[in-house]
Design an enzyme around this catalytic site. Structure first.
Site, PDB file in Angstrom:
ATOM      1  N   ALA A 263       0.868  -1.189   0.000  1.00 54.12           N
ATOM      2  CA  ALA A 263       0.000   0.000   0.000  1.00 54.12           C
ATOM      3  C   ALA A 263       0.897   1.229   0.000  1.00 54.12           C
ATOM      4  CB  ALA A 263      -0.905   0.012   1.225  1.00 54.12           C
TER       5      ALA A 263
ATOM      6  N   GLU B 159      -5.642  -4.938  -8.769  1.00 50.47           N
ATOM      7  CA  GLU B 159      -5.518  -5.192  -7.324  1.00 50.47           C
ATOM      8  C   GLU B 159      -6.884  -5.161  -6.644  1.00 50.47           C
ATOM      9  OE1 GLU B 159      -1.049  -3.548  -6.280  1.00 50.47           O
ATOM     10  OE2 GLU B 159      -2.689  -2.123  -6.222  1.00 50.47           O
TER      11      GLU B 159
HETATM   12  O1  LIG Z   1       0.069  -0.025  -7.929  1.00 54.54           O
HETATM   13  C1  LIG Z   1       0.823  -0.452  -7.072  1.00 54.54           C
HETATM   14  C2  LIG Z   1       0.405  -0.998  -5.793  1.00 54.54           C
HETATM   15  O2  LIG Z   1      -0.781  -0.487  -5.280  1.00 54.54           O
HETATM   16  C3  LIG Z   1       1.485  -1.103  -4.738  1.00 54.54           C
HETATM   17  O3  LIG Z   1       1.100  -2.152  -3.899  1.00 54.54           O
HETATM   18  C4  LIG Z   1       1.706   0.142  -3.933  1.00 54.54           C
HETATM   19  O4  LIG Z   1       2.005   1.211  -4.827  1.00 54.54           O
HETATM   20  C5  LIG Z   1       2.839  -0.005  -2.915  1.00 54.54           C
HETATM   21  O5  LIG Z   1       4.029  -0.243  -3.572  1.00 54.54           O
HETATM   22  P1  LIG Z   1       5.431  -0.333  -2.807  1.00 54.54           P
HETATM   23  O6  LIG Z   1       5.372  -1.542  -1.947  1.00 54.54           O
HETATM   24  O7  LIG Z   1       6.434  -0.428  -3.913  1.00 54.54           O
HETATM   25  O8  LIG Z   1       5.594   0.940  -2.017  1.00 54.54           O
END
Ligand SMILES: O=C[C@H](O)[C@H](O)[C@H](O)COP(=O)(O)O
Length: 221
Positions: free
Chosen positions: A82, A102
């Site tokens: 997230a 998602e």
């Molecule tokens: O579109 C991407 C998703 O929602 C990711 O889960 C979210 O952006 C978190 O990504 P990260 O773990 O790279 O911060």
């Protein structure tokens, strides 16, 4: 251990033999998927459902068996990252542009596990701009309608080009101030004809696994 790896690996303890598992997207979900690959190699029998093309490629490279989305009715556990979470486990997602797939996968998931480092948590959402997936047709109209909801909208570009999602749509990042009612705002955005889906995930997470900055995980349920 890297905090993303710590929470990613911890989340895999929710996976049991025979489960159908939603595989999230992003730099935190990456560590959960790597661990799942290791577990599969050691004999765990699961079927994965990827939330993006990038995750699908990673899972295939790790020999994680996958289910085609048209064969999915229900998912036992999904592990995903997230961009922000609030005190009621509401989320902002879509920093990696994967929010539509998602959210579809989260909507049929029995137990939705979110992994996020502690810096992403606060009382209210609003620090991170809410990504909104919009159709190419009429995007200027949709952007104006999003702005009328009280945000500063910004069409997302990548390497100088308009970013296209896995579903061939665009992303508008909508910067609101404090978001006190994410469910209501989500419904308002989705009521706009050109909005395909938005990155507010209200009331969907069952548990958030975070860390205390000292190498231990914190489970918020
Ligand atoms: O579109 C991407 C998703 O929602 C990711 O889960 C979210 O952006 C978190 O990504 P990260 O773990 O790279 O911060």
């Amino acid at each position: 251990m890297n905090p993303k790896q710590l929470v990613g690996e911890k989340a895999t303890t929710y996976i049991k033999d025979g489960m159908i598992v939603g595989l999230g997207t992003g730099s935190t979900a990456y560590f959960a998927i790597m661990k799942i690959g290791e577990l599969v190699k050691n004999g765990l029998s699961i079927k994965g459902v990827p939330t993006s093309k990038a995750t699908e490629e990673l899972a295939i490279s790790l020999n994680i068996p996958l289910l085609a989305i048209e064969d999915v009715v229900k998912i036992d556990v999904t592990i995903d990252g997230a961009d922000e979470f609030d005190a009621n486990k509401n989320l902002t997602k879509g920093g990696g542009a994967a929010l539509l797939r998602e959210k579809i996968i989260a909507s049929v998931t029995d137990f939705y596990v979110i992994i996020a480092d502690a810096a992403k948590g606060s009382q209210f959402l609003g620090s991170f701009a809410v990504p909104v997936e919009v159709t190419a047709f009429g995007k200027e109209i949709t952007i104006a309608q999003l702005k009328a909801l009280g945000c500063i909208p910004k069409l997302r570009y990548k390497e100088g080009e308009l970013l296209l999602t896995d579903n061939q749509n665009y992303i508008v990042d909508c910067k609101f101030e404090k978001i006190e009612n994410p469910a209501q705002l989500s419904a308002q955005m989705n009521a706009l004809p050109g909005v395909v889906e938005n990155g507010l995930f209200a009331g969907m997470a069952n548990v958030i696994i975070s860390e205390d900055g000292k190498g231990s995980t914190i489970t918020i349920d």
